[in-house]
Design a protein around this motif. Structure first.
Motif, PDB file in Angstrom:
ATOM      1  N   PHE A   1       0.836  -1.207   0.000  1.00  0.00           N
ATOM      2  CA  PHE A   1       0.000   0.000   0.000  1.00  0.00           C
ATOM      3  C   PHE A   1       0.868   1.254   0.000  1.00  0.00           C
ATOM      4  CE2 PHE A   1      -2.141   3.354   2.445  1.00  0.00           C
ATOM      5  CZ  PHE A   1      -3.251   3.553   1.645  1.00  0.00           C
ATOM      6  N   SER A   2       1.886   1.265   0.860  1.00  0.00           N
ATOM      7  CA  SER A   2       2.725   2.465   0.954  1.00  0.00           C
ATOM      8  C   SER A   2       3.519   2.702  -0.326  1.00  0.00           C
ATOM      9  CB  SER A   2       3.657   2.375   2.158  1.00  0.00           C
ATOM     10  OG  SER A   2       4.605   1.348   1.981  1.00  0.00           O
ATOM     11  N   VAL A   3       3.966   1.628  -0.975  1.00  0.00           N
ATOM     12  CA  VAL A   3       4.712   1.762  -2.225  1.00  0.00           C
ATOM     13  C   VAL A   3       3.788   2.226  -3.353  1.00  0.00           C
ATOM     14  CG1 VAL A   3       5.915   0.408  -3.990  1.00  0.00           C
ATOM     15  CG2 VAL A   3       6.516   0.122  -1.617  1.00  0.00           C
ATOM     16  N   SER A   4       2.495   1.923  -3.245  1.00  0.00           N
ATOM     17  CA  SER A   4       1.543   2.219  -4.320  1.00  0.00           C
ATOM     18  C   SER A   4       0.755   3.505  -4.116  1.00  0.00           C
ATOM     19  CB  SER A   4       0.567   1.049  -4.469  1.00  0.00           C
ATOM     20  OG  SER A   4       1.262  -0.142  -4.725  1.00  0.00           O
ATOM     21  N   LEU A   5       1.028   4.253  -3.063  1.00  0.00           N
ATOM     22  CA  LEU A   5       0.280   5.487  -2.823  1.00  0.00           C
ATOM     23  C   LEU A   5       0.431   6.494  -3.952  1.00  0.00           C
ATOM     24  CD1 LEU A   5       0.517   6.298   0.973  1.00  0.00           C
ATOM     25  CD2 LEU A   5      -1.530   5.955  -0.398  1.00  0.00           C
ATOM     26  N   ASP A   6       1.622   6.583  -4.517  1.00  0.00           N
ATOM     27  CA  ASP A   6       1.801   7.521  -5.620  1.00  0.00           C
ATOM     28  C   ASP A   6       0.999   7.090  -6.845  1.00  0.00           C
ATOM     29  OD1 ASP A   6       3.498   5.353  -5.886  1.00  0.00           O
ATOM     30  OD2 ASP A   6       5.204   6.510  -6.584  1.00  0.00           O
ATOM     31  N   ALA A   7       0.731   5.787  -6.987  1.00  0.00           N
ATOM     32  CA  ALA A   7      -0.097   5.309  -8.091  1.00  0.00           C
ATOM     33  C   ALA A   7      -1.540   5.801  -7.945  1.00  0.00           C
ATOM     34  CB  ALA A   7      -0.060   3.782  -8.163  1.00  0.00           C
ATOM     35  N   LEU A   8      -2.005   5.983  -6.717  1.00  0.00           N
ATOM     36  CA  LEU A   8      -3.341   6.534  -6.487  1.00  0.00           C
ATOM     37  C   LEU A   8      -3.415   7.958  -7.043  1.00  0.00           C
ATOM     38  CD1 LEU A   8      -6.163   6.338  -4.978  1.00  0.00           C
ATOM     39  CD2 LEU A   8      -4.991   7.480  -3.105  1.00  0.00           C
ATOM     40  N   SER A   9      -2.426   8.769  -6.740  1.00  0.00           N
ATOM     41  CA  SER A   9      -2.418  10.150  -7.211  1.00  0.00           C
ATOM     42  C   SER A   9      -2.275  10.236  -8.722  1.00  0.00           C
ATOM     43  CB  SER A   9      -1.280  10.923  -6.550  1.00  0.00           C
ATOM     44  OG  SER A   9      -1.438  10.912  -5.160  1.00  0.00           O
ATOM     45  N   VAL A  10      -1.433   9.395  -9.291  1.00  0.00           N
ATOM     46  CA  VAL A  10      -1.271   9.397 -10.744  1.00  0.00           C
ATOM     47  C   VAL A  10      -2.561   8.925 -11.401  1.00  0.00           C
ATOM     48  CG1 VAL A  10      -0.048   8.326 -12.673  1.00  0.00           C
ATOM     49  CG2 VAL A  10       1.224   9.178 -10.710  1.00  0.00           C
ATOM     50  N   GLY A  11      -3.200   7.920 -10.827  1.00  0.00           N
ATOM     51  CA  GLY A  11      -4.497   7.476 -11.339  1.00  0.00           C
ATOM     52  C   GLY A  11      -5.519   8.589 -11.281  1.00  0.00           C
ATOM     53  N   PHE A  12      -5.479   9.379 -10.226  1.00  0.00           N
ATOM     54  CA  PHE A  12      -6.383  10.518 -10.103  1.00  0.00           C
ATOM     55  C   PHE A  12      -6.169  11.484 -11.260  1.00  0.00           C
ATOM     56  CE2 PHE A  12      -6.848  14.923  -8.604  1.00  0.00           C
ATOM     57  CZ  PHE A  12      -8.214  14.927  -8.378  1.00  0.00           C
ATOM     58  N   SER A  13      -4.926  11.813 -11.540  1.00  0.00           N
ATOM     59  CA  SER A  13      -4.675  12.750 -12.637  1.00  0.00           C
ATOM     60  C   SER A  13      -5.017  12.116 -13.985  1.00  0.00           C
ATOM     61  CB  SER A  13      -3.231  13.244 -12.610  1.00  0.00           C
ATOM     62  OG  SER A  13      -2.337  12.180 -12.784  1.00  0.00           O
ATOM     63  N   PHE A  14      -4.833  10.798 -14.134  1.00  0.00           N
ATOM     64  CA  PHE A  14      -5.220  10.136 -15.378  1.00  0.00           C
ATOM     65  C   PHE A  14      -6.724  10.167 -15.562  1.00  0.00           C
ATOM     66  CE2 PHE A  14      -1.722   7.173 -17.084  1.00  0.00           C
ATOM     67  CZ  PHE A  14      -0.830   8.208 -17.056  1.00  0.00           C
ATOM     68  N   GLY A  15      -7.472  10.070 -14.458  1.00  0.00           N
ATOM     69  CA  GLY A  15      -8.921  10.190 -14.543  1.00  0.00           C
ATOM     70  C   GLY A  15      -9.342  11.553 -15.049  1.00  0.00           C
ATOM     71  N   LEU A  16      -8.541  12.551 -14.771  1.00  0.00           N
ATOM     72  CA  LEU A  16      -8.838  13.897 -15.251  1.00  0.00           C
ATOM     73  C   LEU A  16      -8.583  14.018 -16.748  1.00  0.00           C
ATOM     74  CD1 LEU A  16      -7.195  15.957 -12.363  1.00  0.00           C
ATOM     75  CD2 LEU A  16      -9.606  15.423 -12.653  1.00  0.00           C
ATOM     76  N   PHE A  17      -7.640  13.215 -17.295  1.00  0.00           N
ATOM     77  CA  PHE A  17      -7.273  13.322 -18.698  1.00  0.00           C
ATOM     78  C   PHE A  17      -7.942  12.284 -19.587  1.00  0.00           C
ATOM     79  CE2 PHE A  17      -3.421  14.872 -16.411  1.00  0.00           C
ATOM     80  CZ  PHE A  17      -3.648  16.197 -16.681  1.00  0.00           C
ATOM     81  N   ARG A  18      -8.744  11.415 -19.015  1.00  0.00           N
ATOM     82  CA  ARG A  18      -9.483  10.388 -19.764  1.00  0.00           C
ATOM     83  C   ARG A  18      -8.556   9.541 -20.655  1.00  0.00           C
ATOM     84  NH1 ARG A  18     -14.981  10.956 -19.167  1.00  0.00           N
ATOM     85  NH2 ARG A  18     -15.648  13.018 -18.498  1.00  0.00           N
ATOM     86  N   VAL A  19      -7.748   8.742 -20.026  1.00  0.00           N
ATOM     87  CA  VAL A  19      -6.851   7.837 -20.752  1.00  0.00           C
ATOM     88  C   VAL A  19      -7.522   6.469 -20.879  1.00  0.00           C
ATOM     89  CG1 VAL A  19      -4.795   8.999 -19.916  1.00  0.00           C
ATOM     90  CG2 VAL A  19      -5.689   7.056 -18.657  1.00  0.00           C
ATOM     91  N   ASN A  20      -6.902   5.567 -21.625  1.00  0.00           N
ATOM     92  CA  ASN A  20      -7.367   4.193 -21.734  1.00  0.00           C
ATOM     93  C   ASN A  20      -7.100   3.515 -20.390  1.00  0.00           C
ATOM     94  OD1 ASN A  20      -7.624   1.416 -22.171  1.00  0.00           O
ATOM     95  ND2 ASN A  20      -6.910   1.575 -24.281  1.00  0.00           N
ATOM     96  N   VAL A  21      -8.140   3.354 -19.589  1.00  0.00           N
ATOM     97  CA  VAL A  21      -8.016   2.891 -18.208  1.00  0.00           C
ATOM     98  C   VAL A  21      -7.416   1.494 -18.136  1.00  0.00           C
ATOM     99  CG1 VAL A  21      -9.306   2.309 -16.124  1.00  0.00           C
ATOM    100  CG2 VAL A  21      -9.917   4.337 -17.430  1.00  0.00           C
ATOM    101  N   LEU A  22      -7.942   0.561 -18.913  1.00  0.00           N
ATOM    102  CA  LEU A  22      -7.467  -0.823 -18.847  1.00  0.00           C
ATOM    103  C   LEU A  22      -5.979  -0.911 -19.191  1.00  0.00           C
ATOM    104  CD1 LEU A  22      -8.101  -3.804 -18.427  1.00  0.00           C
ATOM    105  CD2 LEU A  22      -8.723  -3.925 -20.851  1.00  0.00           C
ATOM    106  N   LEU A  23      -5.584  -0.258 -20.251  1.00  0.00           N
ATOM    107  CA  LEU A  23      -4.181  -0.277 -20.653  1.00  0.00           C
ATOM    108  C   LEU A  23      -3.290   0.365 -19.593  1.00  0.00           C
ATOM    109  CD1 LEU A  23      -2.061  -0.913 -22.829  1.00  0.00           C
ATOM    110  CD2 LEU A  23      -2.535   1.346 -23.803  1.00  0.00           C
ATOM    111  N   ALA A  24      -3.717   1.509 -19.070  1.00  0.00           N
ATOM    112  CA  ALA A  24      -2.899   2.215 -18.074  1.00  0.00           C
ATOM    113  C   ALA A  24      -2.680   1.380 -16.826  1.00  0.00           C
ATOM    114  CB  ALA A  24      -3.557   3.552 -17.712  1.00  0.00           C
ATOM    115  N   VAL A  25      -3.746   0.820 -16.264  1.00  0.00           N
ATOM    116  CA  VAL A  25      -3.571   0.077 -15.005  1.00  0.00           C
ATOM    117  C   VAL A  25      -2.846  -1.240 -15.215  1.00  0.00           C
ATOM    118  CG1 VAL A  25      -5.516   1.194 -13.854  1.00  0.00           C
ATOM    119  CG2 VAL A  25      -5.892  -0.959 -15.047  1.00  0.00           C
ATOM    120  N   LEU A  26      -3.025  -1.860 -16.366  1.00  0.00           N
ATOM    121  CA  LEU A  26      -2.261  -3.087 -16.630  1.00  0.00           C
ATOM    122  C   LEU A  26      -0.768  -2.792 -16.754  1.00  0.00           C
ATOM    123  CD1 LEU A  26      -4.551  -5.092 -19.087  1.00  0.00           C
ATOM    124  CD2 LEU A  26      -4.058  -5.579 -16.683  1.00  0.00           C
TER     125      LEU A  26
END
Length: 172
Positions: free
Chosen positions: A102-127
């Protein structure tokens, strides 16, 4: 590139843990868990970002860029100015492994938040985030077993510079 930047945290921490001597089965467990968290955390962040976009509009892209810049600056600050050393010990209990991932992945939460703002290909990004997070964590653990701590700080600097670059691109 952002997937690599997110995985660099796991890579550099993995080097520190690997120096303590870690079994291959433990490396597999840690890497898979980090990969799963690098998928789940951005999904949560993307959901929050999409929700915010419907209310904020164009200002949302500036918020996302600012978040990426702040993450990069924070990572650089920790590398160069943090007086405390990150603990290389990994508690391999179920809860210890979850807390570490969880602690190593916290920055991924914030980056995911900004990706949600830019409407990227969600499946590709998280994979990509999950696979690269798991691979870089395993690589860091294996490198740490072999070579010691001479690379850890450089990996985190590289990741911070990637986040800074993308953040500035979104802001400009």
């Amino acid at each position: 590139m952002i997937g690599v930047a997110l995985g660099m945290d796991a890579f550099s921490l993995g080097i520190g843990m690997g120096m303590r001597g870690i079994r291959l089965l433990t490396i597999l467990k840690v890497s898979v868990t980090i990969g799963i968290f690098h998928i789940v955390m951005p999904l949560i962040g993307i959901g929050l970002g999409l929700f915010l976009t419907s209310y904020v509009g164009n200002v949302a892209s500036y918020i996302g860029g600012l978040i990426l810049v702040m993450l990069g600056v924070h990572m650089l600050w920790n590398v160069f100015f943090s007086g405390e050393e990150k603990s290389p010990l990994l508690k391999t209990t179920f809860w210890g492994l979850l807390l570490f991932s969880f602690s190593v992945s916290l920055d991924a939460l914030s980056v995911g938040f900004s990706f949600g703002l830019f409407r990227v290909n969600v499946l590709l990004a998280v994979l990509i985030f999950g696979v690269l997070g798991a691979l870089l964590a395993a690589t860091g653990l294996l490198v740490g077993r072999r070579v010691g701590g001479w690379l850890g700080g450089y990996g985190e600097v590289f990741g911070a510079l990637i986040l800074l670059g993308f953040g500035l691109k979104f802001l400009l």
